[in-house]
Design an enzyme around this catalytic site. Structure first.
Site, PDB file in Angstrom:
ATOM      1  N   ASP A  67       0.811  -1.212   0.000  1.00  0.00           N
ATOM      2  CA  ASP A  67       0.000   0.000   0.000  1.00  0.00           C
ATOM      3  C   ASP A  67       0.853   1.275   0.000  1.00  0.00           C
ATOM      4  O   ASP A  67       2.072   1.225   0.197  1.00  0.00           O
ATOM      5  CB  ASP A  67      -0.959   0.007   1.208  1.00  0.00           C
ATOM      6  N   GLU A 143      -9.918  -2.061   5.093  1.00  0.00           N
ATOM      7  CA  GLU A 143     -10.463  -1.698   6.395  1.00  0.00           C
ATOM      8  C   GLU A 143     -11.772  -2.446   6.667  1.00  0.00           C
ATOM      9  O   GLU A 143     -12.489  -2.817   5.738  1.00  0.00           O
ATOM     10  CB  GLU A 143     -10.745  -0.185   6.416  1.00  0.00           C
TER      11      GLU A 143
END
Ligand code: F6R
Length: 243
Positions: A67, A143
């Site tokens: 990421d 998430e």
């Protein structure tokens, strides 16, 4: 899922570093998926130690990081690119072509995510993906929520994730970008082998859900139960809720 417990995070890091050095020796063209964050700091220190002594030849290894923060690039001290340069890439014999990172400053983020998926596929896929885990159960920046994304995507960071990352931004949560680019769940699950590292009591609930919980987008790491070759390397704090 294979569970391995360690007395402390130092032993965990040195064990995993030795395994990575062995894996590179056995397959010099290894394709590695890499995390950032606090957990792998000791791992990268061990890898630098080994590499400085010539224990590993990185000249054909490929890496893909999980990421990157949207809006941050190579020159930004808070970027994961900067983290990785300092932690590993500046210390090993690798050319820029060997290093896969998402560009958080790309003008077209959707195109950047698609480029990343293609680059991973063109490299032959990820052989070994190393992961950390968020206290909220995230992996990469997938998430918890009602739904999950399969492929590399733009993710909105939750408040607790921004707080957890404030340390990289002078302790100021407002300076932590609100969005990141992240590999998706399918991107991660396509890796041939996965090793997840978790250290500290703050991770115990996430680890319990990872190992024994139901599959739920409320704890994205639970989907690792679908993968046939996952090892969770845990210190005492992170393993506390496991029998
Ligand atoms: C970082 C990443 C994140 C971290 C997680 C744990 O590249 O993908 O999922 O692994 O947020 O972070 P630390 O290790 O700082 O607790």
């Amino acid at each position: 899922m294979k569970i391995e417990r360690f007395d402390n995070d130092e032993v965990l890091a040195s064990t995993l570093a030795t395994r990575l050095i062995d894996a590179i020796f056995l397959n010099p063209r290894l394709v590695l998926g890499l995390p950032t964050g606090r957990t792998p700091v000791a791992l990268y220190r061990e890898l630098r130690w080994h590499s400085q002594r010539g224990h590993a030849d990185w000249s054909q290894v490929r890496t893909f990081n999980l990421d990157e923060f949207v809006g941050l690039g190579a020159g930004d001290p808070g970027s994961y690119r900067s983290y990785m340069q300092a932690a590993l890439f500046d210390h090993v014999r690798m050319t820029p072509e060997q290093i896969g990172m998402l560009d958080g400053r790309a003008p077209n983020l959707a195109a950047e995510c698609a480029r990343y998926e293609r680059a991973i596929a063109q490299a032959g896929g990820i052989d070994l993906q190393i992961l950390g885990i968020g206290a909220n159960g995230h992996i990469g920046f997938n998430e918890p929520g009602d739904t999950l994304e399969a492929e590399t995507h733009v993710a909105e960071l939750r408040a607790e994730t921004r707080r957890a990352n404030a340390g990289w931004f002078g302790g100021d949560t407002t300076r932590v970008p609100s969005h990141a680019l992240s590999m998706g769940l399918a991107t991660i699950l396509r890796a041939r082998e996965i090793v997840l590292m978790a250290t500290g009591a703050g991770k115990q609930d996430a680890v319990a859900g990872l190992v024994n919980g139901q599959l739920t987008p409320r704890l994205p790491a639970s989907f690792l139960q679908l993968h046939p070759r996952v090892t969770a390397m845990l210190d005492r704090g992170a393993a506390q809720r496991l029998a």
